[in-house]
Motif scaffolding. Sequence first.
Motif, PDB file in Angstrom:
ATOM      1  N   ASP A 202     -41.406 -18.501 -14.285  1.00  0.00           N
ATOM      2  CA  ASP A 202     -40.396 -17.309 -14.009  1.00  0.00           C
ATOM      3  C   ASP A 202     -40.136 -17.232 -12.446  1.00  0.00           C
ATOM      4  O   ASP A 202     -40.953 -16.871 -11.688  1.00  0.00           O
ATOM      5  CB  ASP A 202     -40.865 -15.880 -14.607  1.00  0.00           C
ATOM      6  CG  ASP A 202     -39.756 -14.821 -14.235  1.00  0.00           C
ATOM      7  OD1 ASP A 202     -38.755 -15.051 -13.920  1.00  0.00           O
ATOM      8  OD2 ASP A 202     -40.335 -13.678 -14.668  1.00  0.00           O
ATOM      9  N   THR A 221     -37.113 -19.276 -16.762  1.00  0.00           N
ATOM     10  CA  THR A 221     -35.995 -18.285 -16.325  1.00  0.00           C
ATOM     11  C   THR A 221     -36.120 -18.296 -14.805  1.00  0.00           C
ATOM     12  O   THR A 221     -37.049 -18.344 -14.111  1.00  0.00           O
ATOM     13  CB  THR A 221     -36.643 -16.908 -16.722  1.00  0.00           C
ATOM     14  OG1 THR A 221     -36.858 -16.674 -18.059  1.00  0.00           O
ATOM     15  CG2 THR A 221     -35.613 -15.733 -16.292  1.00  0.00           C
ATOM     16  N   ARG A 269     -33.115 -20.020 -19.324  1.00  0.00           N
ATOM     17  CA  ARG A 269     -32.218 -19.052 -18.924  1.00  0.00           C
ATOM     18  C   ARG A 269     -31.958 -18.980 -17.377  1.00  0.00           C
ATOM     19  O   ARG A 269     -32.860 -19.067 -16.298  1.00  0.00           O
ATOM     20  CB  ARG A 269     -32.758 -17.751 -19.276  1.00  0.00           C
ATOM     21  CG  ARG A 269     -33.072 -17.473 -20.515  1.00  0.00           C
ATOM     22  CD  ARG A 269     -33.973 -16.037 -20.713  1.00  0.00           C
ATOM     23  NE  ARG A 269     -34.276 -15.826 -22.222  1.00  0.00           N
ATOM     24  CZ  ARG A 269     -35.566 -16.147 -22.552  1.00  0.00           C
ATOM     25  NH1 ARG A 269     -36.455 -16.537 -21.901  1.00  0.00           N
ATOM     26  NH2 ARG A 269     -35.577 -15.583 -23.688  1.00  0.00           N
ATOM     27  N   ARG A 271     -29.918 -16.888 -14.230  1.00  0.00           N
ATOM     28  CA  ARG A 271     -29.527 -15.193 -14.314  1.00  0.00           C
ATOM     29  C   ARG A 271     -29.054 -14.907 -12.867  1.00  0.00           C
ATOM     30  O   ARG A 271     -29.673 -15.606 -11.892  1.00  0.00           O
ATOM     31  CB  ARG A 271     -30.565 -14.158 -14.607  1.00  0.00           C
ATOM     32  CG  ARG A 271     -31.096 -14.322 -16.225  1.00  0.00           C
ATOM     33  CD  ARG A 271     -29.944 -13.568 -17.180  1.00  0.00           C
ATOM     34  NE  ARG A 271     -30.379 -13.630 -18.159  1.00  0.00           N
ATOM     35  CZ  ARG A 271     -30.116 -14.455 -19.347  1.00  0.00           C
ATOM     36  NH1 ARG A 271     -29.260 -15.529 -19.089  1.00  0.00           N
ATOM     37  NH2 ARG A 271     -30.556 -14.387 -20.783  1.00  0.00           N
TER      38      ARG A 271
END
Length: 282
Positions: A202, A221, A269, A271
């Motif tokens: 992350d 992420t 992901r 973002r």
Amino acid sequence: MRTETFETPGPIQLGVEIRSGSVFVTAAEVTQTTVEIEGKHADEVVVEQEEGAVWVETPKARGLGSDREWAIDLRISTPAHGDVTVQSGSAPVAVKGSVQTARVKTGSGDVQLDEVAAEALVDTGSGQIVVGRCAGDTRLRTGSGGVEAAGLRGEAMIATGSGHASVGELTGNLGYKAGSGHLRVGRMHGDLKARTGSGRLDIGRICGGEIDVRTGSGDVTVHVPLGTPVWTDIVSGRPVESSLPSAGEPAPGQDFVKLNARTGSGVVRLRADEMSRTEQIV
């Protein structure tokens, strides 16, 4: 309690080697090095001063009893910006204040470092590692404990067997290896190479640099500021989830992000981070 005091007007090399107990070092603006020793065998601990160095160690001869019997608690005050080396079988180690280098090896003790200017090397079998800020090269390894660092610069390496790791701010390059541990980086500008069997990755915000990640089943992420160009090379068993608008080719001198990700069953992901949204409004 036994106390030994030496005149040390400048930074020194401090060396400690004990079997078990605890080691607490305070590096401060002082002109003396003071060693406080507590334990059943405090009087048998060897404390010596050489030019620019102070050494503290327990006897190494065999047949001197168990590690528990030889447990020694050390409280040491020494001038800031020196070099600290500690080796122990099972003692927790804490170094408060600013030092030039810190090299710590312990079988099962936790390790805590405040501020290291040049080099931090920590190796513990099962202890937790907590580091404030390190401006130079950093190597942190633990078998089953976790790693927490507020800020890393230069070349850094973190290795854990099953513990998780977190880095508040990364400016430089980081290599990460874990059997099943997760990695969280709050903010980074640099390169990251991560390898984990089943852990997650992350990234709270990457302003520029390259991420190269391999994970068997963990999610990946990555939060990127709006308007930052992103190049991706992703292989995953599941569809990529992205909320980033296309930013096109980077302008000359503009930061960009490169993501190279391989995951067996995890989700990748991309973002836009909340901070960048606020900056756009302002």
